[in-house]
Design a protein around this motif. Structure first.
Motif, short mmCIF file in Angstrom:
data_model
loop_
_atom_site.label_atom_id
_atom_site.label_comp_id
_atom_site.label_asym_id
_atom_site.label_seq_id
_atom_site.Cartn_x
_atom_site.Cartn_y
_atom_site.Cartn_z
N ALA A 59 -0.11 3.78 -2.94
CA ALA A 59 -0.56 5.14 -2.62
C ALA A 59 -0.04 6.14 -3.64
N TYR B 239 0.82 -1.22 0.00
CA TYR B 239 0.00 0.00 0.00
C TYR B 239 0.85 1.26 0.00
N SER B 240 2.06 1.20 0.59
CA SER B 240 2.92 2.38 0.58
C SER B 240 3.32 2.75 -0.85
N LYS C 134 -4.66 8.03 3.22
CA LYS C 134 -3.61 7.13 2.75
C LYS C 134 -2.72 6.68 3.91
N MET D 36 -2.46 6.32 -6.42
CA MET D 36 -3.81 6.78 -6.08
C MET D 36 -3.91 8.29 -6.26
N LEU E 210 4.84 9.16 0.89
CA LEU E 210 3.71 10.04 1.17
C LEU E 210 4.18 11.39 1.69
N TYR F 209 -13.58 3.32 -0.05
CA TYR F 209 -12.51 3.34 0.94
C TYR F 209 -12.62 2.14 1.87
#
Length: 466
Positions: free
Chosen positions: A65, A61-62, A79, A68, A268, A134
């Motif tokens: 993101a 997911y890191s 996030k 996204m 991020l 989500y």
């Protein structure tokens, strides 16, 4: 405190099957040179492969993101929360995963846990597109947590294969090879963004499906179970009651918690505080996790030579200095200084990861000696207690990744940058320095001043070389 038992209350039942090793004594140098080291290295190699892919899935997911964009409708805080949930689940699952090795066998559990990685990877293949709710992303983030749990079972398993004198190197190699999965998935993410663009995250996911299948098959064919490592719930209970389990958990939050938390959050932060594009962020995020992973065996080797406590102490001092530069860079909005200081932090977390995990079997070896144990009795006590503690320490340390992402989320919500969170991390490293010195390196005389020493007070563990 009542001295813990040195062996399980009941001997393990005989196992059957070509992949079960019935006798294993790595402390016997003749056995080790003739057979043990070859078997141990083979199991280490394939343990690293499965753990490596597990870390990649855990940190997926890191990277996703970065794919996204605005079409997904998820703000920076959302996030950060997704990667925090993945971190939390991976940390919590480390407890049952750590004890599954004794219950099912190291090879058997590696096969199962590696194959299980297909579940979150396949789920992401289906849901990774704009318009997905989500809530759905959150459910899949929970599933990716199984990748982080692989660390506990892998470390517990490899700890059983190696003699005390080589544990720092072996555990460092195992963990470093696994940790580097964070950097590799980020590099692959960069490659996908650079070649086909940020609109095609499924290309990255499709790469991992066959890799998971290969890792599972290799585990089936090349790994072994150790029959002498029996399911011992007594060791778990003793580890929970042992003060050193929780002290080392606190320190491991500072090393591994920082590594995985920063690994999840770095991209991020670059996007949301320094305005980097997905491609620009991806071109930088892999460097820290890569170097931190590669240097972890060095931390273990240094700990083997000069003592894990000494390496850990001065490593926390340097982490505090690096964190101070991160705070300065954040305040001055200096991208170059921020990247340099952050990469230095990654390197230091890798060294600290190696030295802290070397300390765990060293602590129980010192306690065994203090109790008058020697030979096989000392080896059994050290192996069972360090194995049980590793599962708990790995779980609590993994929660540090959750804490870092939640702290950064709150800092961005409150002040619009990560500065407040970085100040908190600096303070934590300072406390870890003091705890390491006070518990493991401060000189103290046994007994009470003014009273004669007894055999019991003279027989105290010495932790300076753990």
């Amino acid at each position: 405190m009542t001295a813990p038992s040195t062996v399980p209350s009941t001997p393990p039942a005989p196992r059957r099957g070509s992949r079960w090793i019935e006798e294993w004594d790595p402390e016997d140098e003749v056995f080790w040179e003739a057979k043990g080291k070859h078997v141990a290295r083979r199991n280490l190699t394939f343990s690293v492969i499965s753990e490596h892919i597990g870390f990649s899935v855990w940190s997926m997911y890191s990277v996703l993101a970065l794919f996204m964009g605005p079409a997904y409708g998820i703000d920076p805080a959302g996030k950060f929360f997704l990667v925090a949930v993945a971190s939390l689940v991976g940390a919590v699952l480390r407890v049952p995963y750590g004890f599954a090795v004794a219950r099912f066998g190291g090879r058997n559990w590696t096969v199962f846990s590696a194959g299980l990685l297909l579940v979150p990877t396949t789920a992401l293949l289906f849901v990774m597109e704009p318009g997905t709710s989500y809530t759905t992303f959150m459910i899949v983030a929970i599933l990716t947590g199984v990748g982080g749990a692989n660390f506990a079972s892998s470390m517990t398993n490899i700890n059983n294969f190696y003699p005390q004198r080589l544990k720092g190197w072996a555990l460092g190699m195992n963990a470093g090879g696994g940790n580097i999965g964070v950097a590799v998935v980020q590099l692959l993410g960069l490659l996908v963004i650079g070649v086909v663009g940020a609109g095609h995250p499924r290309v990255l996911l499709a790469v991992y499906v066959p890799l998971i299948v290969v890792a599972t098959v290799l585990s089936v064919r090349r790994m072994d179970n150790l029959a002498p490592v029996s399911n011992d719930t007594g060791a778990f209970k003793e580890a929970v009651r042992e003060t050193h389990t929780w002290i080392m958990s606190f320190l491991y939050i500072g090393t591994f918690g920082s590594f995985i938390g920063y690994g999840f959050a770095f991209g991020l932060v670059l996007q949301n505080q320094f305005g980097r594009t997905p491609l620009q962020a991806a071109s930088l995020t892999f460097i820290g996790p890569l170097l931190g992973s590669l240097i972890r065996p060095v931390g273990g080797r240094l700990a083997d030579r000069i003592g894990g406590a000494k390496v850990t102490l001065w490593n926390f001092a340097l982490m505090a200095v690096a964190a101070a530069f991160v705070v300065l860079a954040s305040v001055q909005h200096s991208l170059g200084l921020f990247i340099g200081a952050f990469i230095a932090l990654f390197v230091l977390t890798g060294i600290g990861n190696g030295s802290t995990f070397k300390m765990i079997p060293g602590i129980y070896g010192a306690k065994a000696a203090a109790q008058g144990l020697a030979g096989e009795a000392a080896s059994v006590y050290t192996r069972r207690m360090s194995g049980a503690s590793m599962a708990l320490i790995g779980a609590v340390g993994g929660l540090g990744g959750l804490g870092i992402n939640l702290a950064l989320r709150q800092s961005f919500l409150t002040v619009g940058s990560g500065t407040g969170a970085f100040v908190a991390f600096l303070g934590y490293y300072g406390v870890c320095f003091l705890v390491t010195w006070a518990v493991y390196l401060r000189r103290s005389e046994p007994g009470t001043p003014g009273l004669p020493a007894t055999p019991e007070t003279k027989r105290q563990p010495s932790y300076a070389q753990v």
